[in-house]
Design a protein around this motif. Structure first.
Motif, PDB file in Angstrom:
ATOM      1  N   GLU A  33       0.826  -1.223   0.000  1.00  0.00           N
ATOM      2  CA  GLU A  33       0.000   0.000   0.000  1.00  0.00           C
ATOM      3  C   GLU A  33       0.860   1.275   0.000  1.00  0.00           C
ATOM      4  O   GLU A  33       0.405   2.342  -0.386  1.00  0.00           O
ATOM      5  N   CYS A  35       3.461   1.778  -1.822  1.00  0.00           N
ATOM      6  CA  CYS A  35       4.193   1.948  -3.081  1.00  0.00           C
ATOM      7  C   CYS A  35       3.819   3.262  -3.777  1.00  0.00           C
ATOM      8  O   CYS A  35       2.665   3.490  -4.122  1.00  0.00           O
ATOM      9  N   GLY A  36       4.800   4.114  -3.962  1.00  0.00           N
ATOM     10  CA  GLY A  36       4.581   5.418  -4.588  1.00  0.00           C
ATOM     11  C   GLY A  36       4.325   6.536  -3.594  1.00  0.00           C
ATOM     12  O   GLY A  36       4.181   7.686  -3.978  1.00  0.00           O
ATOM     13  N   HIS A  37       4.250   6.200  -2.310  1.00  0.00           N
ATOM     14  CA  HIS A  37       3.870   7.204  -1.307  1.00  0.00           C
ATOM     15  C   HIS A  37       4.835   7.283  -0.124  1.00  0.00           C
ATOM     16  O   HIS A  37       4.521   7.882   0.896  1.00  0.00           O
ATOM     17  N   ALA A  38       5.989   6.652  -0.240  1.00  0.00           N
ATOM     18  CA  ALA A  38       6.922   6.574   0.891  1.00  0.00           C
ATOM     19  C   ALA A  38       7.627   7.914   1.113  1.00  0.00           C
ATOM     20  O   ALA A  38       7.617   8.769   0.240  1.00  0.00           O
ATOM     21  N   PRO A  39       8.247   8.079   2.290  1.00  0.00           N
ATOM     22  CA  PRO A  39       8.888   9.364   2.621  1.00  0.00           C
ATOM     23  C   PRO A  39      10.088   9.711   1.720  1.00  0.00           C
ATOM     24  O   PRO A  39      10.468  10.863   1.645  1.00  0.00           O
ATOM     25  N   MET A  40      10.695   8.705   1.096  1.00  0.00           N
ATOM     26  CA  MET A  40      11.805   8.968   0.167  1.00  0.00           C
ATOM     27  C   MET A  40      11.877   7.800  -0.804  1.00  0.00           C
ATOM     28  O   MET A  40      11.376   6.715  -0.506  1.00  0.00           O
ATOM     29  N   LEU A  41      12.498   8.027  -1.942  1.00  0.00           N
ATOM     30  CA  LEU A  41      12.503   6.990  -2.982  1.00  0.00           C
ATOM     31  C   LEU A  41      13.196   5.726  -2.493  1.00  0.00           C
ATOM     32  O   LEU A  41      12.764   4.613  -2.799  1.00  0.00           O
ATOM     33  N   GLU A  42      14.265   5.889  -1.737  1.00  0.00           N
ATOM     34  CA  GLU A  42      14.987   4.715  -1.237  1.00  0.00           C
ATOM     35  C   GLU A  42      14.060   3.838  -0.397  1.00  0.00           C
ATOM     36  O   GLU A  42      14.180   2.617  -0.386  1.00  0.00           O
ATOM     37  N   ASP A  44      10.717   3.776  -0.719  1.00  0.00           N
ATOM     38  CA  ASP A  44       9.768   3.153  -1.646  1.00  0.00           C
ATOM     39  C   ASP A  44      10.337   1.823  -2.132  1.00  0.00           C
ATOM     40  O   ASP A  44       9.634   0.813  -2.217  1.00  0.00           O
ATOM     41  N   MET A  45      11.624   1.848  -2.449  1.00  0.00           N
ATOM     42  CA  MET A  45      12.283   0.625  -2.922  1.00  0.00           C
ATOM     43  C   MET A  45      12.300  -0.429  -1.822  1.00  0.00           C
ATOM     44  O   MET A  45      11.996  -1.597  -2.053  1.00  0.00           O
ATOM     45  N   ALA A  48       8.830  -1.926  -0.934  1.00  0.00           N
ATOM     46  CA  ALA A  48       8.395  -2.839  -2.001  1.00  0.00           C
ATOM     47  C   ALA A  48       9.187  -4.137  -1.931  1.00  0.00           C
ATOM     48  O   ALA A  48       8.639  -5.232  -2.125  1.00  0.00           O
ATOM     49  N   ASP A  99       1.285   6.029  10.164  1.00  0.00           N
ATOM     50  CA  ASP A  99       2.418   6.783   9.629  1.00  0.00           C
ATOM     51  C   ASP A  99       3.614   5.845   9.486  1.00  0.00           C
ATOM     52  O   ASP A  99       3.532   4.653   9.794  1.00  0.00           O
ATOM     53  N   PHE A 100       4.732   6.405   9.031  1.00  0.00           N
ATOM     54  CA  PHE A 100       5.907   5.574   8.761  1.00  0.00           C
ATOM     55  C   PHE A 100       6.413   4.893  10.038  1.00  0.00           C
ATOM     56  O   PHE A 100       6.905   3.760   9.996  1.00  0.00           O
TER      57      PHE A 100
END
Lengths: 258, 330
Positions: A33, A35-42, A44-45, A48, A99-100
């Motif tokens: 859920e 995916c595409g909404h994480a606090p930073m791209l790293e 997100d990776m 996932a 939240d995170f």
């Protein structure tokens, strides 16, 4: 046309395998859920990545449960055609992402358990479960490392991150006891060497969790009242919403192949 | 943040660049040499590439949203895992591309901020909604197919870091394209409802996908210098035609009808398509596509909701740095 739920003949080994498969699917779904909404791209990776590990574990476990059951069910029927009362996952894992901090604390509590659990299960007398354990242990070792690093960063980061991390620990703590519960159906498998007794893992789990929480300058709650019910299908209200989304296509288009 | 000097020199360089260096640079390009980050380059080359690479990175990141919309509803566990892995690949592409753009002197933060402020563009295609599962197949088949057509020539682009990033990106994209086609094939061999879902998705995506190649050659703003610098090796219309010619037989194989009744094959074997509605393209670029607001809002929300996490990570790193400095001093 409504699609009926499948019937599952929950022999001890089928039930045992489904419980672990449901754990992996539900937590994997929750992570996906983000995916595409994480606090930073790293991140997100990474989220996932962990989600994919868990989905992979779920698929192997469902496939094995289907084989043991031998009634024509398969990974998708188990995932898409059982309702809330037939799901057997831990309550902890169906809790919303929040939240995170909430996501990471949930991940940490579970991964710290799963890593010990799969390592112990590598000695299962059931060759398939032992093989799944060997693969899953490597994955969960990474999940522990990743989530524990975040617990420390968040706890020892800013005032706000500390408040959020402590709040997440306080909220989720009551769901951790269920990981160590055993019922009669599992007792026989433990005696037969197919399963391990999770109660034996609790001291080491508590040590890992306490060490990380201390390093994060956070505290574990005093309250030791523990929620349970997931293993027998008594879930929180959250799971039904998760399943209605997860299962929407299979329920809308009965019998179609995708 | 380390690049202040490079950035401020952008505007003035044009006046002080000496003709000799510019000629040497062009000679290297003409000889098919790769330009590397520390090499001298005209300010306009730097600016063009920064714009193009960062737009490409933004497209990968915004492109996670329409497909991410179906991860939680994928119709089988195999499809769910494949889709999650695909969207994760796109995130990875965004990361390489931001890294490639950073070699030109702009930080990821400033590039992302420009996108969030609505000042930098991303591919117009991601401003269309994914309404059914067939949209996921169609995006893989056509959107990734069009992206590959655009990107294969970029593997030979004159700027080294971009060319190398594209080699890896193209390998993954072609895997995604086959995966998308396979989703479509499964739908087209399925129930009548599934076939109708596939046709409906093709009907909605076909024209926006043709627009992905950019404006027609006679009005394209950037093509001339990009061609001279070997950033661009084929014109928009050439690539669009190659794409159409490759796609028509695939649609025929699937048993789907391209929503262009006047399309016909000419004597050279090329498929001639009808006029593209460039007004729609302009509207989407201007922010008036069906999902422009949603896409930017989703990216801004992720950025704002994640601010405290990034701050915590920075604060923790700083505490650790101070502690180890203290230990070293003892």
């Amino acid at each position: 046309m409504a699609v009926a739920n499948i019937q599952v003949s929950e022999t001890p080994l089928v039930l045992y395998t489904l419980r672990r498969a449901d754990d992996a699917l539900i937590l994997g779904h929750r992570l996906s859920e983000w995916c595409g909404h994480a606090p930073m791209l790293e991140e997100d990776m990474a989220l996932a990545n962990m989600g994919l590990d868990l989905l992979g574990q779920a698929r192997e476990l469902y496939t094995y449960a289907a084989k043991v059951e031998g009634r024509g069910n398969d990974e998708d029927k188990f995932a898409y055609l059982r309702d809330v009362r037939q799901y057997r996952n831990l309550l902890l894992l169906e809790q919303p992402n929040g939240d995170f901090a909430r996501t990471m604390v949930r991940q940490f509590f579970y991964a710290a358990f799963a890593d010990l659990y799969w390592r112990a299960m590598m000695r299962s007398t059931d060759a398939t479960l032992a093989a799944i354990a060997a693969k899953s242990e490597k994955e969960s070792a990474y999940h522990v490392r990743h989530s524990s690093e975040w617990i420390v960063r968040l706890g020892d980061g800013t005032e706000e991150s500390r408040r959020r991390a402590q709040g997440a620990i306080d909220e989720l703590w009551a769901f951790t006891g269920e990981m160590f519960e055993v019922d009669d159906s599992e007792r026989g498998l433990i005696d037969g060497g197919i399963a391990i007794d999770p109660a034996n893992l609790r001291p080491q789990w508590l040590k890992t969790v306490s060490d990380v929480v201390r390093e994060a300058t956070l505290v574990l709650p005093d309250n030791n009242w523990m929620q349970q019910g997931g293993r027998s299908g008594r879930h929180s209200e959250h799971l039904g919403h998760l399943l209605s989304e997860l299962q929407s296509m299979q329920r809308t288009f009965p019998g179609a192949t995708w | 943040m380390y690049t202040q000097a490079l950035n401020t020199s952008d505007g003035d360089d044009r006046h002080i660049e000496d003709a000799t260096r510019a000629a040497q640079f062009q000679a290297r390009i003409d000889a098919d040499e790769r330009i590397e980050p520390n090499d001298w380059m005209p300010a306009a080359y730097r600016k063009t590439l920064t714009r193009q690479i960062s737009q490409h990175a933004h497209s990968e990141i915004v492109g996670m949203l329409p497909e991410g919309n179906w991860i939680t509803r994928a119709p089988s566990l195999r499809r769910k895992a494949a889709l999650l892995a695909k969207v994760q690949d796109e995130c990875g592409h965004g990361l390489y591309l931001y890294a490639a753009a950073e070699t030109l002197g702009s930080s990821r933060e400033e590039l992302v901020d420009a996108m969030l402020a609505g000042k930098a563009k991303y591919s117009s295609i991601f401003n269309y909604p994914t309404l059914t599962w067939a949209d996921i197949g169609t995006i893989g088949w056509l959107v990734d197919g069009a992206a590959i057509m655009n990107q294969i020539p970029l593997c030979r682009c004159s700027y080294g870091p971009y060319a190398r990033a594209m080699i890896r990106v193209c390998k993954e994209e072609s895997f995604h394209q086959r995966q998308g086609f396979e989703i479509m094939l499964t739908l087209c061999r399925g129930t009548d409802e599934q076939k109708a879902m596939a046709q409906d998705a093709l009907n909605r995506w076909w024209w926006p996908v043709l627009m992905m190649f950019g404006p027609p050659d006679q009005v394209s703003q950037h093509s001339d210098t990009s061609t001279k610098w070997k950033i661009k090796r084929f014109s928009n219309d050439e690539l669009r035609q190659k794409f159409v010619d490759a796609t028509v037989p695939q649609a025929q194989f699937l048993g789907l009808t391209i929503p262009d009744p006047d399309m016909k094959q000419n004597a050279n074997g090329n498929w001639e398509y009808s006029a593209i509605d460039w007004d729609e393209f302009k509207q989407v670029l201007a922010g008036n596509g069906p999902c422009n607001r949603d896409r930017l809002a989703a990216r801004r929300k992720a950025h704002e909701d994640g601010a405290w996490v990034r701050e915590a990570a920075m604060a923790y790193a700083e505490k650790r740095r101070q502690r180890s400095a203290l230990q070293a001093a003892e």
